[in-house]
Design an enzyme around this catalytic site. Structure first.
Site, PDB file in Angstrom:
ATOM      1  N   LYS A   1       0.843  -1.206   0.000  1.00 19.39           N
ATOM      2  CA  LYS A   1       0.000   0.000   0.000  1.00 19.39           C
ATOM      3  C   LYS A   1       0.877   1.256   0.000  1.00 19.39           C
ATOM      4  O   LYS A   1       0.589   2.225  -0.695  1.00 19.39           O
ATOM      5  CB  LYS A   1      -0.930   0.001   1.232  1.00 19.39           C
ATOM      6  CG  LYS A   1      -2.051  -1.029   1.114  1.00 19.39           C
ATOM      7  CD  LYS A   1      -2.807  -1.225   2.419  1.00 19.39           C
ATOM      8  CE  LYS A   1      -3.636  -2.501   2.364  1.00 19.39           C
ATOM      9  NZ  LYS A   1      -4.196  -2.900   3.638  1.00 19.39           N
TER      10      LYS A   1
ATOM     11  N   GLN B   1      -4.925  -1.988  10.065  1.00 14.77           N
ATOM     12  CA  GLN B   1      -4.595  -3.214   9.320  1.00 14.77           C
ATOM     13  C   GLN B   1      -5.121  -4.441  10.071  1.00 14.77           C
ATOM     14  O   GLN B   1      -4.869  -4.609  11.259  1.00 14.77           O
ATOM     15  CB  GLN B   1      -3.064  -3.297   9.128  1.00 14.77           C
ATOM     16  CG  GLN B   1      -2.593  -4.461   8.304  1.00 14.77           C
ATOM     17  CD  GLN B   1      -3.045  -4.404   6.841  1.00 14.77           C
ATOM     18  OE1 GLN B   1      -3.059  -3.349   6.228  1.00 14.77           O
ATOM     19  NE2 GLN B   1      -3.450  -5.543   6.304  1.00 14.77           N
TER      20      GLN B   1
ATOM     21  N   ASP C   1     -11.260   1.388   4.438  1.00 15.11           N
ATOM     22  CA  ASP C   1     -11.643  -0.017   4.226  1.00 15.11           C
ATOM     23  C   ASP C   1     -13.158  -0.204   4.127  1.00 15.11           C
ATOM     24  O   ASP C   1     -13.627  -1.301   3.823  1.00 15.11           O
ATOM     25  CB  ASP C   1     -11.103  -0.901   5.368  1.00 15.11           C
ATOM     26  CG  ASP C   1      -9.681  -1.382   5.093  1.00 15.11           C
ATOM     27  OD1 ASP C   1      -9.246  -1.303   3.920  1.00 15.11           O
ATOM     28  OD2 ASP C   1      -9.007  -1.842   6.034  1.00 15.11           O
TER      29      ASP C   1
END
Ligand SMILES: NC(=O)c1ccc[n+]([C@@H]2O[C@H](COP(=O)([O-])OP(=O)(O)OC[C@H]3O[C@@H](n4cnc5c(N)ncnc54)[C@H](OP(=O)(O)O)[C@@H]3O)[C@@H](O)[C@H]2O)c1
Length: 289
Positions: A53, A97, A120
């Site tokens: 990322k 994460q 997300d």
């Protein structure tokens, strides 16, 4: 459905196009865009995903801000960091994460992220909107799978889709999006009775169990489409859930691992950062009116 030989669905190529598009848009914006990543503990796969990322962000001109927290960090400390980032005008996107270390309450922590910074798309607000068909931010892996399916040109209406995964991150939101597109979706998991019969009749199989060689050629119907979300190390190599050699003999379309869902997930994550930036800007403009 089309007959063999299987066509490879090249996620890298599509991801390249998406990142180029994001780069063009970012370069036309005067402000700098910042993406905060919170990593708890030192999970090897998480470290790899984060590096991917960060690299993609560098490529498109988005700044990253990595917050590494100890494995045994208190829930309160993570929430306080999220609140600081929510209130920071220079931070436009936030992710925690996953997976988080076991004792931490994932839903409670993710629920603290501002929906407008929720890269997300996993906060109750964004998942709720997705359920209602008003999606604001779609989880990147879900968008990746839908895009790969669109690339097969298959009409999803009435198709029998089996998803082997019922997680909040993958199976649940994916089933909502594909249902909206009028596919008939079965969400399968470890407690599914006779998984084999579900898989055998499916036009499209989407698997994310995290078990190498889980899906083999003898399990599927000829001409079906197979999307492999699984991503792990097996015998020193990166692989997915699918036994590629036997499955690719029977499918019409198949994703490779690596090079399928993974790079597209990264690209859509970065596109979601830009989306968050745009949502915040339009909200600021609305409140100034
Ligand atoms: N390529 C990408 O971009 C990407 C993104 C995210 C995740 N992933 C990969 O996707 C995989 C799954 O991730 P996750 O976070 O969703 O994992 P997870 O929360 O552990 O979910 C795994 C799911 O698979 C089901 N499952 C496992 N073994 C099964 C079996 N033998 N039969 C039927 N169902 C089975 C589980 O059922 P139960 O619910 O009953 O336990 C669960 O629903 C991992 O390999 C991960 O690395 C890849």
């Amino acid at each position: 459905l089309q007959k063999v030989p299987a066509v490879l669905l090249d996620g890298r190529k599509i991801a390249d196009g998406i990142l180029n598009d994001v780069k063009d848009k970012v370069s036309s914006i005067d402000d700098s865009i910042k993406f905060a990543i919170i990593l708890v503990g030192n999970d090897e796969s998480s470290n790899i995903f984060i590096r991917m990322k960060q690299k993609a962000c560098e490529r498109v001109g988005v700044e990253t801000d990595l917050h590494k927290l100890e494995e045994d960090v208190d829930k309160g400390e993570i929430i306080s960091l999220i609140k600081t980032l929510n209130n920071d005008k220079n931070t436009h996107g936030i992710i925690v994460q996953l997976p988080l270390p076991k004792p931490l309450d994932e839903n409670k922590i993710l629920g603290e992220i501002s929906p407008l910074k929720d890269v997300d798309g996993l906060t109750p607000h964004n998942i709720g909107n997705l359920l209602l068909g008003n999606e604001m931010i779609v989880p990147a892996t879900v968008e990746a799978v839908v895009t790969l399916l669109e690339n097969t040109n298959i009409n999803l209406e009435g198709k029998d889709v089996v998803i082997i995964n019922r997680s909040n991150l993958i199976g649940k939101p994916l089933s909502m999006i594909l249902t909206k597109k009028s596919a008939t979706v079965s969400l399968c998991h470890t407690k599914t009775n006779d998984l084999a019969s579900h898989v055998k009749r499916a036009d499209i199989i989407i698997t994310a169990t995290g078990t190498p060689q889980f899906l083999t050629g003898d399990m599927i119907k000829g001409g079906s489409i197979v999307i492999d979300i699984g991503c792990m190390k097996f015998e020193g190599k990166t692989c997915g859930d699918v036994d590629f050699e036997t499955v690719s003999q029977k499918t019409s379309y198949i994703t490779p691992v690596p090079g399928g869902v993974g790079p597209l997930t990264v690209a859509f994550t970065i596109r979601n950062v830009l989306r968050c930036f745009e949502l915040q800007k339009s909200q600021t403009m609305n409140t100034e009116k």
